[in-house]
Motif scaffolding. Structure first.
Motif, PDB file in Angstrom:
ATOM      1  N   VAL A 239       0.411  -5.382 -18.754  1.00 33.97           N
ATOM      2  CA  VAL A 239       1.654  -4.609 -18.822  1.00 33.97           C
ATOM      3  C   VAL A 239       2.624  -5.213 -19.831  1.00 33.97           C
ATOM      4  O   VAL A 239       3.247  -4.507 -20.631  1.00 33.97           O
ATOM      5  CB  VAL A 239       2.300  -4.533 -17.421  1.00 33.97           C
ATOM      6  N   LEU A 240       2.763  -6.540 -19.826  1.00 39.81           N
ATOM      7  CA  LEU A 240       3.673  -7.184 -20.768  1.00 39.81           C
ATOM      8  C   LEU A 240       3.234  -6.997 -22.209  1.00 39.81           C
ATOM      9  O   LEU A 240       4.051  -6.738 -23.105  1.00 39.81           O
ATOM     10  CB  LEU A 240       3.777  -8.680 -20.441  1.00 39.81           C
ATOM     11  N   SER A 241       1.933  -7.114 -22.478  1.00 35.37           N
ATOM     12  CA  SER A 241       1.444  -6.919 -23.839  1.00 35.37           C
ATOM     13  C   SER A 241       1.579  -5.474 -24.295  1.00 35.37           C
ATOM     14  O   SER A 241       1.761  -5.213 -25.485  1.00 35.37           O
ATOM     15  CB  SER A 241      -0.017  -7.365 -23.926  1.00 35.37           C
ATOM     16  N   HIS A 242       1.500  -4.547 -23.374  1.00 31.74           N
ATOM     17  CA  HIS A 242       1.669  -3.131 -23.728  1.00 31.74           C
ATOM     18  C   HIS A 242       3.073  -2.863 -24.264  1.00 31.74           C
ATOM     19  O   HIS A 242       3.265  -2.018 -25.146  1.00 31.74           O
ATOM     20  CB  HIS A 242       1.385  -2.254 -22.509  1.00 31.74           C
ATOM     21  N   TYR A 243       4.062  -3.580 -23.728  1.00 30.91           N
ATOM     22  CA  TYR A 243       5.445  -3.417 -24.187  1.00 30.91           C
ATOM     23  C   TYR A 243       5.868  -4.530 -25.154  1.00 30.91           C
ATOM     24  O   TYR A 243       7.062  -4.747 -25.362  1.00 30.91           O
ATOM     25  CB  TYR A 243       6.387  -3.401 -22.985  1.00 30.91           C
TER      26      TYR A 243
ATOM     27  N   ARG B 299       0.837  -1.199   0.000  1.00 32.82           N
ATOM     28  CA  ARG B 299       0.000   0.000   0.000  1.00 32.82           C
ATOM     29  C   ARG B 299       0.864   1.238   0.000  1.00 32.82           C
ATOM     30  O   ARG B 299       1.872   1.296   0.707  1.00 32.82           O
ATOM     31  CB  ARG B 299      -0.911   0.010   1.236  1.00 32.82           C
ATOM     32  N   ASP B 300       0.457   2.200  -0.807  1.00 30.64           N
ATOM     33  CA  ASP B 300       1.177   3.459  -0.830  1.00 30.64           C
ATOM     34  C   ASP B 300       0.571   4.407   0.192  1.00 30.64           C
ATOM     35  O   ASP B 300      -0.261   4.023   1.013  1.00 30.64           O
ATOM     36  CB  ASP B 300       1.170   4.063  -2.237  1.00 30.64           C
ATOM     37  N   GLU B 301       0.981   5.658   0.140  1.00 27.63           N
ATOM     38  CA  GLU B 301       0.534   6.645   1.127  1.00 27.63           C
ATOM     39  C   GLU B 301      -0.952   6.931   1.015  1.00 27.63           C
ATOM     40  O   GLU B 301      -1.608   7.259   2.009  1.00 27.63           O
ATOM     41  CB  GLU B 301       1.337   7.937   0.953  1.00 27.63           C
ATOM     42  N   SER B 302      -1.525   6.800  -0.175  1.00 26.62           N
ATOM     43  CA  SER B 302      -2.954   7.049  -0.375  1.00 26.62           C
ATOM     44  C   SER B 302      -3.793   5.782  -0.216  1.00 26.62           C
ATOM     45  O   SER B 302      -4.932   5.731  -0.685  1.00 26.62           O
ATOM     46  CB  SER B 302      -3.189   7.642  -1.768  1.00 26.62           C
ATOM     47  N   LYS B 303      -3.239   4.734   0.413  1.00 26.64           N
ATOM     48  CA  LYS B 303      -3.949   3.491   0.726  1.00 26.64           C
ATOM     49  C   LYS B 303      -4.405   2.759  -0.535  1.00 26.64           C
ATOM     50  O   LYS B 303      -5.473   2.143  -0.558  1.00 26.64           O
ATOM     51  CB  LYS B 303      -5.156   3.765   1.642  1.00 26.64           C
ATOM     52  N   ARG B 304      -3.623   2.815  -1.577  1.00 25.67           N
ATOM     53  CA  ARG B 304      -3.911   2.098  -2.823  1.00 25.67           C
ATOM     54  C   ARG B 304      -2.949   0.923  -2.969  1.00 25.67           C
ATOM     55  O   ARG B 304      -1.750   1.064  -2.760  1.00 25.67           O
ATOM     56  CB  ARG B 304      -3.771   3.035  -4.029  1.00 25.67           C
ATOM     57  N   GLU B 305      -3.509  -0.224  -3.329  1.00 21.35           N
ATOM     58  CA  GLU B 305      -2.688  -1.414  -3.506  1.00 21.35           C
ATOM     59  C   GLU B 305      -1.873  -1.292  -4.796  1.00 21.35           C
ATOM     60  O   GLU B 305      -2.430  -1.073  -5.872  1.00 21.35           O
ATOM     61  CB  GLU B 305      -3.554  -2.666  -3.568  1.00 21.35           C
ATOM     62  N   GLN B 306      -0.560  -1.419  -4.663  1.00 21.21           N
ATOM     63  CA  GLN B 306       0.336  -1.314  -5.810  1.00 21.21           C
ATOM     64  C   GLN B 306       1.093  -2.623  -5.977  1.00 21.21           C
ATOM     65  O   GLN B 306       1.553  -3.213  -5.001  1.00 21.21           O
ATOM     66  CB  GLN B 306       1.327  -0.159  -5.620  1.00 21.21           C
ATOM     67  N   MET B 307       1.248  -3.069  -7.214  1.00 19.43           N
ATOM     68  CA  MET B 307       1.990  -4.278  -7.536  1.00 19.43           C
ATOM     69  C   MET B 307       3.217  -3.903  -8.361  1.00 19.43           C
ATOM     70  O   MET B 307       3.102  -3.227  -9.390  1.00 19.43           O
ATOM     71  CB  MET B 307       1.122  -5.261  -8.316  1.00 19.43           C
ATOM     72  N   ALA B 308       4.388  -4.318  -7.900  1.00 18.69           N
ATOM     73  CA  ALA B 308       5.641  -4.030  -8.592  1.00 18.69           C
ATOM     74  C   ALA B 308       6.048  -5.221  -9.446  1.00 18.69           C
ATOM     75  O   ALA B 308       5.917  -6.374  -9.028  1.00 18.69           O
ATOM     76  CB  ALA B 308       6.750  -3.697  -7.593  1.00 18.69           C
ATOM     77  N   ILE B 309       6.552  -4.946 -10.643  1.00 22.68           N
ATOM     78  CA  ILE B 309       6.995  -5.969 -11.591  1.00 22.68           C
ATOM     79  C   ILE B 309       8.480  -5.760 -11.841  1.00 22.68           C
ATOM     80  O   ILE B 309       8.911  -4.669 -12.231  1.00 22.68           O
ATOM     81  CB  ILE B 309       6.207  -5.896 -12.907  1.00 22.68           C
ATOM     82  N   ILE B 310       9.255  -6.804 -11.628  1.00 20.39           N
ATOM     83  CA  ILE B 310      10.705  -6.779 -11.827  1.00 20.39           C
ATOM     84  C   ILE B 310      11.047  -7.802 -12.908  1.00 20.39           C
ATOM     85  O   ILE B 310      10.556  -8.936 -12.875  1.00 20.39           O
ATOM     86  CB  ILE B 310      11.465  -7.116 -10.531  1.00 20.39           C
ATOM     87  N   LEU B 311      11.893  -7.416 -13.855  1.00 20.66           N
ATOM     88  CA  LEU B 311      12.342  -8.309 -14.912  1.00 20.66           C
ATOM     89  C   LEU B 311      13.775  -8.745 -14.629  1.00 20.66           C
ATOM     90  O   LEU B 311      14.637  -7.912 -14.351  1.00 20.66           O
ATOM     91  CB  LEU B 311      12.267  -7.623 -16.278  1.00 20.66           C
ATOM     92  N   ARG B 312      14.008 -10.043 -14.734  1.00 22.81           N
ATOM     93  CA  ARG B 312      15.336 -10.615 -14.564  1.00 22.81           C
ATOM     94  C   ARG B 312      15.777 -11.207 -15.892  1.00 22.81           C
ATOM     95  O   ARG B 312      15.051 -12.003 -16.492  1.00 22.81           O
ATOM     96  CB  ARG B 312      15.326 -11.686 -13.473  1.00 22.81           C
ATOM     97  N   PHE B 313      16.964 -10.838 -16.331  1.00 23.90           N
ATOM     98  CA  PHE B 313      17.467 -11.323 -17.610  1.00 23.90           C
ATOM     99  C   PHE B 313      18.987 -11.279 -17.587  1.00 23.90           C
ATOM    100  O   PHE B 313      19.604 -10.749 -16.656  1.00 23.90           O
ATOM    101  CB  PHE B 313      16.937 -10.463 -18.771  1.00 23.90           C
ATOM    102  N   VAL B 314      19.590 -11.855 -18.623  1.00 23.22           N
ATOM    103  CA  VAL B 314      21.038 -11.857 -18.805  1.00 23.22           C
ATOM    104  C   VAL B 314      21.340 -11.026 -20.041  1.00 23.22           C
ATOM    105  O   VAL B 314      20.823 -11.316 -21.131  1.00 23.22           O
ATOM    106  CB  VAL B 314      21.594 -13.282 -18.958  1.00 23.22           C
TER     107      VAL B 314
END
Length: 464
Positions: A144-148, A98-113
């Motif tokens: 998100v993945l399809s957008h990029y 949750r951020d400061e405005s009490k909204r649920e946020q999901m973070a996406i991290i990409l791992r690659f070589v």
């Protein structure tokens, strides 16, 4: 004589119509002080048990809800029991916060070589989610993945923590991705595994349990007083000074000397190279003479090979003892059948056989201890193009996530970016700001002129 009437007689209900009955004087009953209605709910004294007070800050009632004469006693009880840390709780979120405005946020991290053989974990995006159901999270990630223009079928690994909505075998997020891409193998975060194992093991050790109990008491006593805090710091400084004088801990100067020792050990490989040059020096001089003595030159070649073989046997000869071609081929056939064709599987076995003999001839490969180092060395010496199938296997294995530490650091950054004074920040602006803050090594390569030129080409602006 006229009988005096009280005020209560006027409000008392008369029984019957007879006026001959004696009238009794009724005293008005005044409700007790504690029974008067109040605007806020109060806890009665008989309802309160100091021993069974609620310790969870999210569940216990506020202090003003307790009776006024018991508030000091309750405060002392809370100070005595100490701070509350929930245990055996399965956190419902993984990759969300949750951020400061009490909204649920999901973070996406990409791992690659990357092309140079370095393993990268990059902050990709942060998305607002309405709930934490696995289906909702999957839809947001796919969007998100399809957008990029990134395809789900190219995923080769996914990592979360121990939350049930993530690791669920049937309806968890990892199972939903596995149904769509069977090669997106799920890896439970190793950091969470270590934490769970540490907590479980520490409960069985009496000394560890007593240590944390004593530590909690020290924190409660010292943290409540600035004077005690200063006294503890002075005592710690005196203790460190005594340890330095007794050579029990290292100072900065001593650590620097140890660093020079480690640096000299690092160059032990160069010392081995100098030994090779010394061994081959006589042969090089003999071959550079104008009048060649073929017989003696052949003898020097034979002795030089013997000396080099002896140096190799005395060196790291056991480095590749555990290297087995059959095991690597079975791993590829079992876990990555889509990434290698039948013809490539045959060529992979041949490349592994050549690779096993080739790396023993190069001292740059002798000190390698991890797959990350091997991938970098193969790329730096150009052998990733020769053994391209071997390089592909290494990159697929390195793509598997180990921990979610990068995700946790992204949430820490979100608390620094979206503060109480910036709680109206939109999601897109939050994601852009976090990207600039987290990926500083990339943003430093951009100049102001390049940013202005890029912004100018997005849309024609009015010229004044």
């Amino acid at each position: 004589m006229t009988t005096q009437k009280s005020i209560g007689s006027f409000f008392k209900k008369k029984e019957g119509n007879s006026s001959n009955q004696p009238q009794t004087i009724a005293t008005p009953s005044i409700p007790p002080q504690d029974e008067r209605p109040s605007k806020c709910r109060r806890i009665q004294p008989e309802e309160m048990n100091v021993v069974d007070i609620e310790r969870d800050p999210g569940l216990r009632p506020m202090m003003w809800e307790f009776p006024f004469n018991q508030r000091d006693e309750i405060r002392r009880a809370y100070l005595k029991v100490g701070p509350y840390q929930p245990r055996n709780i399965e956190f419902p979120f993984s990759g969300e916060a949750r951020d400061e405005s009490k909204r649920e946020q999901m973070a996406i991290i990409l791992r690659f070589v990357d092309k140079d053989g370095f393993v990268r974990e990059r902050f990709f995006h942060v998305v607002h989610v309405k709930d934490t159901m696995s289906s909702t999270l999957k839809n947001e990630v796919c969007a998100v993945l399809s957008h990029y223009d990134l395809h789900v079928e190219n995923i080769r690994g996914q990592g979360y923590d121990c939350a049930s909505n993530m690791r669920g075998e049937w309806n968890g997020l990892q199972s939903l991705f596995l149904k769509e891409c069977p090669y997106a193998y799920y890896v439970h975060c190793m950091a969470h595994r270590l934490q769970l194992a540490l907590v479980t093991a520490s409960r069985e050790v009496k000394q560890v349990h007593q240590f944390f109990e004593s530590l909690t008491s020290i924190i409660n006593v010292v943290g409540s007083s600035s004077k005690r805090h200063d006294e503890l710091q002075d005592a710690q400084a005196l203790h460190i000074q005594n340890q330095i004088s007794n050579n029990e801990i290292e100072t900065k100067k001593r650590r620097k000397s140890n660093w020079y020792i480690a640096k000299s050990w690092r160059y032990s490989m160069e010392f081995s190279l100098s030994q090779i040059m010394e061994i081959t020096n006589l042969l090089c001089k003999a071959l550079q003479q104008q009048s060649q003595d073929i017989v003696n030159a052949m003898h020097l070649v034979s002795t030089t090979k013997s000396l080099l073989q002896k140096l190799r046997e005395d060196g790291p000869k056991e480095a590749f003892k555990s290297f087995k071609v059959d095991d690597i081929c079975k791993l590829v056939e079992k876990y990555y059948p889509k990434d290698f064709t039948d013809q490539e599987n045959i060529h992979l076995r041949i490349q592994l056989q050549h690779y096993e003999l080739d790396v023993l001839k190069h001292f740059d490969f002798q000190e390698i201890s991890t797959l990350c180092e091997l991938c970098r060395v193969l790329s730096s010496f150009g052998k990733s193009t020769i053994y391209h199938l071997v390089d592909r296997v290494i990159r697929l294995v390195l793509t598997l996530p180990i921990s979610t530490a990068t995700t946790e650091r992204a949430f820490s950054t979100m608390k620094l970016v979206k503060t109480r004074l910036h709680n109206k920040m939109e999601d897109d602006f939050l994601a852009d700001t976090m990207t600039i803050y987290i990926e500083k090594d990339i943003t430093k390569t951009f100049t102001i002129e390049e940013i202005m030129e890029e912004f100018y080409q997005i849309k024609n602006r009015r010229r004044i």
